[in-house]
Design a protein around this motif. Sequence first.
Motif, PDB file in Angstrom:
ATOM      1  N   LEU A  14      68.616  34.739  47.353  1.00  0.00           N
ATOM      2  CA  LEU A  14      67.828  36.181  46.719  1.00  0.00           C
ATOM      3  C   LEU A  14      68.192  36.065  45.159  1.00  0.00           C
ATOM      4  CD1 LEU A  14      67.925  38.821  49.204  1.00  0.00           C
ATOM      5  CD2 LEU A  14      66.055  37.192  48.792  1.00  0.00           C
ATOM      6  N   MET A  15      69.347  36.017  44.758  1.00  0.00           N
ATOM      7  CA  MET A  15      69.768  35.939  43.500  1.00  0.00           C
ATOM      8  C   MET A  15      69.119  34.940  42.697  1.00  0.00           C
ATOM      9  SD  MET A  15      71.968  38.392  43.274  1.00  0.00           S
ATOM     10  CE  MET A  15      72.858  38.192  41.691  1.00  0.00           C
ATOM     11  N   ASN A  45      60.131  42.036  51.794  1.00  0.00           N
ATOM     12  CA  ASN A  45      60.231  41.483  50.362  1.00  0.00           C
ATOM     13  C   ASN A  45      60.872  40.379  49.994  1.00  0.00           C
ATOM     14  OD1 ASN A  45      58.866  44.131  49.853  1.00  0.00           O
ATOM     15  ND2 ASN A  45      60.805  45.232  49.716  1.00  0.00           N
ATOM     16  N   ILE A  53      58.530  50.477  59.341  1.00  0.00           N
ATOM     17  CA  ILE A  53      58.530  51.028  58.189  1.00  0.00           C
ATOM     18  C   ILE A  53      59.828  50.337  57.335  1.00  0.00           C
ATOM     19  CG2 ILE A  53      57.642  53.402  58.159  1.00  0.00           C
ATOM     20  CD1 ILE A  53      60.859  54.384  58.195  1.00  0.00           C
ATOM     21  N   HIS A  54      60.048  48.888  57.807  1.00  0.00           N
ATOM     22  CA  HIS A  54      61.122  48.091  57.534  1.00  0.00           C
ATOM     23  C   HIS A  54      60.716  47.133  56.529  1.00  0.00           C
ATOM     24  CE1 HIS A  54      62.953  50.403  60.435  1.00  0.00           C
ATOM     25  NE2 HIS A  54      64.046  50.269  59.959  1.00  0.00           N
ATOM     26  N   ALA A  73      74.849  41.323  55.477  1.00  0.00           N
ATOM     27  CA  ALA A  73      74.210  40.622  54.440  1.00  0.00           C
ATOM     28  C   ALA A  73      73.748  39.122  54.653  1.00  0.00           C
ATOM     29  CB  ALA A  73      74.523  40.732  53.041  1.00  0.00           C
ATOM     30  N   LEU A  95      56.026  48.437  38.398  1.00  0.00           N
ATOM     31  CA  LEU A  95      57.413  49.025  38.571  1.00  0.00           C
ATOM     32  C   LEU A  95      58.438  48.420  37.817  1.00  0.00           C
ATOM     33  CD1 LEU A  95      57.157  49.148  42.528  1.00  0.00           C
ATOM     34  CD2 LEU A  95      56.405  50.835  40.976  1.00  0.00           C
ATOM     35  N   SER A  96      58.214  47.132  37.306  1.00  0.00           N
ATOM     36  CA  SER A  96      59.485  46.726  36.444  1.00  0.00           C
ATOM     37  C   SER A  96      59.293  47.325  35.149  1.00  0.00           C
ATOM     38  CB  SER A  96      59.432  45.073  36.505  1.00  0.00           C
ATOM     39  OG  SER A  96      58.446  44.716  35.906  1.00  0.00           O
ATOM     40  N   LEU A 154      69.154  44.181  49.861  1.00  0.00           N
ATOM     41  CA  LEU A 154      69.822  43.645  50.787  1.00  0.00           C
ATOM     42  C   LEU A 154      71.321  44.052  50.996  1.00  0.00           C
ATOM     43  CD1 LEU A 154      69.395  41.425  53.293  1.00  0.00           C
ATOM     44  CD2 LEU A 154      70.867  39.983  51.356  1.00  0.00           C
ATOM     45  N   GLU A 206      65.427  35.632  42.399  1.00  0.00           N
ATOM     46  CA  GLU A 206      65.086  36.683  41.467  1.00  0.00           C
ATOM     47  C   GLU A 206      65.104  36.142  39.946  1.00  0.00           C
ATOM     48  OE1 GLU A 206      67.554  40.479  41.805  1.00  0.00           O
ATOM     49  OE2 GLU A 206      67.012  40.355  44.124  1.00  0.00           O
ATOM     50  N   LEU A 250      62.381  45.613  43.016  1.00  0.00           N
ATOM     51  CA  LEU A 250      62.791  45.049  41.720  1.00  0.00           C
ATOM     52  C   LEU A 250      63.826  43.929  41.871  1.00  0.00           C
ATOM     53  CD1 LEU A 250      62.850  48.707  39.919  1.00  0.00           C
ATOM     54  CD2 LEU A 250      61.074  46.782  39.689  1.00  0.00           C
ATOM     55  N   ALA A 299      67.758  41.213  46.139  1.00  0.00           N
ATOM     56  CA  ALA A 299      69.237  41.067  46.672  1.00  0.00           C
ATOM     57  C   ALA A 299      70.164  42.198  46.571  1.00  0.00           C
ATOM     58  CB  ALA A 299      69.794  39.952  45.831  1.00  0.00           C
ATOM     59  N   MET A 358      52.108  45.306  42.108  1.00  0.00           N
ATOM     60  CA  MET A 358      52.707  46.597  41.747  1.00  0.00           C
ATOM     61  C   MET A 358      54.232  46.291  41.181  1.00  0.00           C
ATOM     62  SD  MET A 358      51.734  49.477  41.873  1.00  0.00           S
ATOM     63  CE  MET A 358      50.572  50.079  43.082  1.00  0.00           C
ATOM     64  N   ALA A 359      54.591  44.944  41.550  1.00  0.00           N
ATOM     65  CA  ALA A 359      56.008  44.470  41.073  1.00  0.00           C
ATOM     66  C   ALA A 359      56.052  44.690  39.688  1.00  0.00           C
ATOM     67  CB  ALA A 359      56.618  43.588  41.488  1.00  0.00           C
ATOM     68  N   LEU A 378      72.473  34.224  51.909  1.00  0.00           N
ATOM     69  CA  LEU A 378      71.085  34.753  51.786  1.00  0.00           C
ATOM     70  C   LEU A 378      71.428  35.552  50.373  1.00  0.00           C
ATOM     71  CD1 LEU A 378      68.425  35.561  52.434  1.00  0.00           C
ATOM     72  CD2 LEU A 378      69.236  37.385  53.846  1.00  0.00           C
ATOM     73  N   PRO A 379      72.431  36.272  50.103  1.00  0.00           N
ATOM     74  CA  PRO A 379      72.458  36.983  48.833  1.00  0.00           C
ATOM     75  C   PRO A 379      72.421  35.859  47.628  1.00  0.00           C
ATOM     76  CG  PRO A 379      74.113  37.725  50.089  1.00  0.00           C
ATOM     77  CD  PRO A 379      73.709  36.505  50.845  1.00  0.00           C
ATOM     78  N   ARG A 416      58.357  37.564  50.315  1.00  0.00           N
ATOM     79  CA  ARG A 416      57.126  37.730  49.156  1.00  0.00           C
ATOM     80  C   ARG A 416      57.965  37.065  47.961  1.00  0.00           C
ATOM     81  NH1 ARG A 416      56.798  43.193  47.186  1.00  0.00           N
ATOM     82  NH2 ARG A 416      58.706  42.396  45.771  1.00  0.00           N
ATOM     83  N   LEU A 417      59.048  37.342  47.649  1.00  0.00           N
ATOM     84  CA  LEU A 417      59.822  36.865  46.646  1.00  0.00           C
ATOM     85  C   LEU A 417      60.072  35.221  46.680  1.00  0.00           C
ATOM     86  CD1 LEU A 417      61.651  37.652  44.221  1.00  0.00           C
ATOM     87  CD2 LEU A 417      63.649  37.453  45.658  1.00  0.00           C
ATOM     88  N   ILE A 458      62.544  45.265  54.081  1.00  0.00           N
ATOM     89  CA  ILE A 458      63.592  44.419  53.203  1.00  0.00           C
ATOM     90  C   ILE A 458      63.164  42.902  53.318  1.00  0.00           C
ATOM     91  CG2 ILE A 458      66.059  43.661  52.826  1.00  0.00           C
ATOM     92  CD1 ILE A 458      66.699  46.435  52.810  1.00  0.00           C
TER      93      ILE A 458
END
Lengths: 800, 221
Positions: free
Chosen positions: A654-655, A699, A693-694, B24, A344-345, B113, A658, B107, B110, A340-341, A650-651, A702-703, A696
């Motif tokens: 994730l960057m 995800n 239903i959480h 975060a 969606l993109s 989050l 991505e 999408l 980050a 799906m990703a 963490l941020p 998965r990433l 984040i």
Amino acid sequence: MSDVLSYLKNRILLLDGGMGTLLQARGMRPGEYPERWNLTHPDVVKDIHRAYFDAGSNVVCSNTFGANPLKFSEEELEGILRAAYDNARTAAEQSSRPGPKFIALDIGPSGRMLKPYGDLAFEDAVRAFGTVVRLARDIPFDLILIETMNDSLETKAALLAAKENSALPVFVSNAYGVDGKLMTGASPAAMVALLSGMGADAIGVNCSLGPKALEPVVREYLRLSPLPVLLKPNAGLPRAEGDRTVYDVLPGEFAADTARLVQMGVRIAGGCCGTTPDYIRALAEAIGDRAPTEREVEPKAVVSSYTNALCLDDRPVLIGERINPTGKKRLKAALIEGDMAFVLSEAARQQEKGAMALDVNAGLPELNEKEVLPRLVQEIQTVTDLPLCIDTAAPEAMAAALRVYNGKAIVNSVNGKEESLRAILPLVKKYGGVVIALTLDETGIPDTAEGRLGIARRILKAAEGYGIGCQDILFDPLAMTIGASPDAARVTLETVERITRELGCRTSLGVSNVSFGLPERDYVNAAFFTMALSRGLSAAIMNPDSPRMLGAYRAYLALNGQDPQCGEYVAFAARNPLAAPASNAEGPGAKETAEQAGLARAVEKGMRAQAAAEAKRMLSEEPPMQLIQREIIPALDRVGQGYEQGKVFLPQLLMSAEAASAAFEVIKAAAVAAREETPVRARVVLATVRGDIHDIGKNIVRLLMENYGFQVTDLGKDVPPEQVLDAVLRLKAPVCGLSALMTTTVPAMEETVRLIHEQAPFCRVIVGGAVLTQEYADQIGADFYAADAMEGVRYAESLE
Amino acid sequence: MSVCICTKEYAPPPLNVKEALRYAGGRGDTPTPELQEAWELLAPALRYSVCWARLPVQRKEDVLDLTFAQTPSRDLQRALLGCEELLLTAATVGLGPDRLAARYGRLAPAKALLIGAIGTERVESLLDVFAREQNGRLQQEGLRLTPRFSPGYGDLPLQLQAAIIPYLDTPKRIGVVLNESLLMSPAKSVTAIIGIRRTGDILKEKSGCDGCRRKDCEFRR
């Protein structure tokens, strides 16, 4: 015609006022269900209804706002509905005031939030409202009032349930916030499109604010709605005064403000929270026996998303064509894998490029369209607020997708064949929509404009038979390749012009067909597009990746006086220069980026666009496998280790992930094109467990898993144990990751773990999530507890 | 006695960057460009609503009678020591964070989050503003508020949510509903029980990190 609708025809209908505040004044305590008072305190309820009739109400709403099967058993519900009607009927008979008196079955929100923001499935909501309407079918209510709805999708569920279970007139009223939108984001224009498309009998606004504060929203309804407009405001805003709640608008001011909006064209008026019989009496006096103000609303071609309306008459509409697997290998693979990703993109990217609506097509022999298309529609609506154009040849799939669509869709398509008309037009009538009508029939596509016009006339007549107006039809006179027939484009263009001029209807084209078989097709497409626009085209299904097509559109608007001062054109041109000097291509940051070149560096720094660009460049020099092994994996490892050592947070992790994903996407596309297998590792099934239903955290896992080359199948959130097991068995996945945020859903996690261990002993289960600890994980028999995403990755690697 | 349930919309409190970054999993108190970007996306989609009721609280043997419900919770009894009243409170910053997190979850995780983290900081800051305002009012009566306590803290069960939500009528007042899992939608919503105590009462009251039993927390101050 029902009594209430014929009464409304040349009179103003006066509703009642608040119920809850009056019940509280008579002793109802907070937390009590007001609906039960129909049974326990019928005299109080009757008194209130009678006071409203005496004050001048033509309609009172039954005390059934929250009466639904999510709160009451069916048995009790039936008793409540009957008692509620009887209380109102007795009040009508006891009222001293003459004149017709109607009783509305009042339906408020379910009290739950629909998916994806809550846990109530759309069909469960339809079923709940349907039960109320069905149980009330033998009770002689005069109409149904659906009110105080603050979610467009829930409003749709309630209206659908009313229509499917009753022939009574249905009035629908929404509650808007101070920002003039529903809580879920819908504008008044979007709601007018959705509700009038579905055949409500009157629509409007209630609750939230006082009449003055609601005026901008009411004006929008009056400007746009072809249906009678309803208004039931609060007595302003509540505030505490000692141990009482008081409202800041008094009856005189309330009546004057509301009567002014009646003068502007509101046809059905009353009050909501904080209003009493005094307010309604004042309103009845202020309106007097004034005749309704007639409004002229020109029928327009309007579709909507879950937030916005899009009018095809304002300017021609670009419909992005990229979510259609025909001839697109990467998308086809993604749809079949359930990736799906990627889909969606594609949706998000087309919106960024300037598409104003998105075509959605899942027509592949490998897929069950009836299941896939509605899911696709729901998923795409979570990432984009563009209206969708639902594109399928299968009427069953069309029905399923239109049903769950949050808004009024473009329906692609019907044609002149009897079978098609009979299958598609009833769906347009039921769910609303602007339907694309292809000018072909049993005999094929006529060679002449006259022939195509003839089919258009027949479709128009058939639609009229279903009560579908010309504004809800978008004729597609069919672009055919000029490579096969030199006259093809001329005939199509002539048809566009004659449908516009002679039938007064709108047209749409799949533009790029015109150049099929020719080289450098964009040259031809853009020229054809401009020609069609100048002949009156309202919409085009086109490729928003083509700067030439977008350029043709922007230039057309500027040339046609639809872009004052050419502002939009200038902005477009700045982003899409015809030929940029080579040395300047990278812009002011070019020097810096050159120094930082390298895929590994881009991944480490979390630069997404840069990583994709680098991957593309390096693919010409290195094989994909090497690129992944030499650049991406080591970079991810460095970031991952930094995270594990507490140097990277963490941020940033994730960057980087991505950025790596962006690079992988480029590599994957190249591999699919070359029919090469991308190097893959083990299958991993991921899910947030039932009741939770959480997602984040899931995800993020998965990433990272995908980054490390695992083939991840993400089942989403709130996934039942059996469904997780099914996926594990079907894919023979050696690893399954489960996430739970709450202690309350740990039992569901435990059940899932047990099921997998029993029936798929080859699979190791990783658990994680906010409430999980090593202790918990051991207790529920998980194979591994991952405190964060990196630990999960490391464990999965250790299993290979 | 009739109970007054009040509802109020608030202006946006200033963003506490340090808290947002902390939620975060980050550090520091200077906004990163990514945080700034998420904030700009989210800010227009927020609204700040609180509803509350001031209720008497009584002790009956081992049970605490909170007016809207009864509970044997020891931790809550400790938190409400010396209180004769409480403020039952529900606050939300609306569905904006849910909508944006759903949009970006697939999408750009980050971004999702950071949106989630800012949403959490927002609703906590909203409750801080609310508590300051109420404290100002209560001071005139010689009263002040205790730290807030929510279902799910200590031994106070999440099930209490099923009593709070209908009591305050939050679905209609501020658009907060309860899911079957006992979590709320919008996700960035908080219910809280805040004790009202005489200003003069000197109690050994632990708040913030001092009041927490988890000693190994990396965010302990």
